[in-house]
Design an enzyme around this catalytic site. Structure first.
Site, PDB file in Angstrom:
ATOM      1  N   PRO A  87      68.038  14.625  57.754  1.00 62.60           N
ATOM      2  CG  PRO A  87      68.651  15.706  55.804  1.00 62.60           C
ATOM      3  CD  PRO A  87      69.042  15.566  57.233  1.00 62.60           C
ATOM      4  CB  CYS A  88      65.591   9.392  56.236  1.00 58.88           C
ATOM      5  SG  CYS A  88      65.744   7.593  56.173  1.00 58.88           S
TER       6      CYS A  88
END
Length: 421
Positions: A87-88
């Site tokens: 995930p960012c």
């Protein structure tokens, strides 16, 4: 111990196994995923993990919170390659209050688990995938998060190359743009070779990505960024910002980033991935009500809205075609695919409009047909919206294989004999 003739690989945040599918397509006799982790927090049904275990037999399949997996578990795998899409998130860091633990990242940020795996394995190669906005996040301090990542690799003893790749520009069926990050340990043969080149030559020709994903040998619009990361990672987190471009290279904290354009390859068109119409169940066709709803959702609009504090403003949205062009590759698929919303694909075949089927969505990402048929249609759409384009990973796998052939002096004798056969 390393399994004979195999490159032991750890697949993190595996989803339905996109990295593994791509690597095994590249060379099933070389890449061996010895440990794959997929865990969806706060969900009773672990659909992606069930899909993973139904399609892959070999290796350890982990369905647990990775933060609870011991370092020793990773050390015992003798992994040479670590891969994963993650995930960012907010990668800000701080110095611990006591000073005894050095630098601490925010809890729950999965990149720190990648760091832990790399520390435990000393993997020769690391290959990661993320949304391209990672290069610019957060909005309040552009480039900070990616700089923290680069500094982390620097401190671990790796060189890093990155490239934003639009899959459709390299012959794939989907206009899906993602950033790929390749790190190689400083003492590897490839890493030592990179030290003899100028950064621009690495990005245009000599590095990891360009042989597999060629680019024009020019800096587009003179977009270039050259700099050095501060030694203190907390300083990076607190004050550093930079406008990283879509291609770049980092060595010992020195970074060079430019804007490149691909040498375009003819993509797979949307019409080429459609299944025969007679095999499409009726449930995927749109009702007249749904067609009207899509006309509104995909049309241009200006709507007056009121914010939580009572402020009135105009929300505007540009128009898009009510149906997707079958003579183009598909648009970026989201997790909401297959629902009545603006981003879902709508195709018209023989005068009838419908959603893409889950099988067609698998084809958009290059998965085998019915790869995800262990779960509901809604979850099949969701997992494909989260997945990567496996054809890109196949190319990267072949590139890693090339490096292993080139630097055979680093490979045990029994593996040399295997690679030469």
């Amino acid at each position: 111990m390393r399994t004979e003739n195999k490159m032991n690989t750890i697949e993190l945040f595996a989803g339905v196994g996109g990295f593994r599918v791509g690597l095994e397509k590249a060379n099933p006799d070389m890449f061996k995923v010895v440990w794959g982790n997929q865990w969806e927090p706060s969900k009773k049904a672990q659909d992606a993990f069930a899909c993973y275990t139904s399609n892959f037999i070999e290796g350890i399949h982990s369905n647990e919170d990775i933060t609870k997996v011991s370092d020793e578990s990773f050390k015992n795998l003798d992994a040479k390659l670590v891969v994963g899409g993650f995930p960012c998130q907010d990668y800000s860091v701080a110095r611990s209050l006591s000073g005894e633990k050095g630098i601490q990242g925010k809890k729950g940020v999965l990149f720190w688990e990648i760091k832990r795996v790399i520390e435990a394995t000393s993997a020769k190669y690391v290959l990661l995938e993320n949304v391209d906005r990672l290069l610019k996040s957060p909005a309040s301090q552009r480039g900070r998060d990616f700089a923290v990542m680069l500094a982390t690799f620097r401190d671990l003893g790796y060189k890093v190359e990155w490239r934003v790749i639009n899959a459709a520009e390299y012959g794939q069926a989907q206009r899906r743009r993602r950033v790929f990050i390749f790190a190689t340990r400083n003492d590897s043969g490839f890493s030592k070779e990179l030290e003899s080149y100028e950064a621009e030559d690495i990005l245009f020709e000599k590095g990891f990505f360009s042989p597999a994903f060629p680019v024009k040998h020019e800096v587009i619009k003179n977009r270039k960024l050259i700099g050095k990361l501060p030694e203190d990672i907390v300083e990076i987190s607190d004050t550093f910002s930079a406008l990283f471009h879509n291609s770049g290279y980092m060595e010992d904290g020195d970074f060079y980033s430019i804007h490149t354009e691909p040498v375009f390859e003819k993509p797979v068109l949307l019409k080429e991935i459609l299944q025969p119409e007679e095999t499409v169940p009726e449930k995927f066709y749109l009702s007249e009500t749904a067609i009207e709803k899509f006309s509104f959702l995909r049309g241009a609009k200006k709507i007056e809205r009121t914010s939580a504090d009572g402020h009135k403003y105009i929300y505007s949205e540009g128009g898009m075609s009510p149906i997707d062009d079958l003579d183009k590759p598909g648009r970026t698929m989201l997790t909401s695919e297959g629902t009545t919303n603006r981003s879902s694909h709508v195709v018209e075949v023989d005068g009838k409009r419908r959603f893409l089927t889950p099988l067609e969505c698998e084809r958009l990402n290059g998965f085998p047909d019915n790869w995800t048929n262990t779960m509901s249609d809604r979850m099949r759409y969701f997992c494909m919206g989260n997945a990567l384009v496996v054809g890109l990973i196949e190319r990267m796998g072949k590139r890693i294989e090339q490096l292993e052939h080139k630097y055979m002096d680093e490979i045990p004798l029994q593996e040399k004999l295997f690679l030469n056969n």
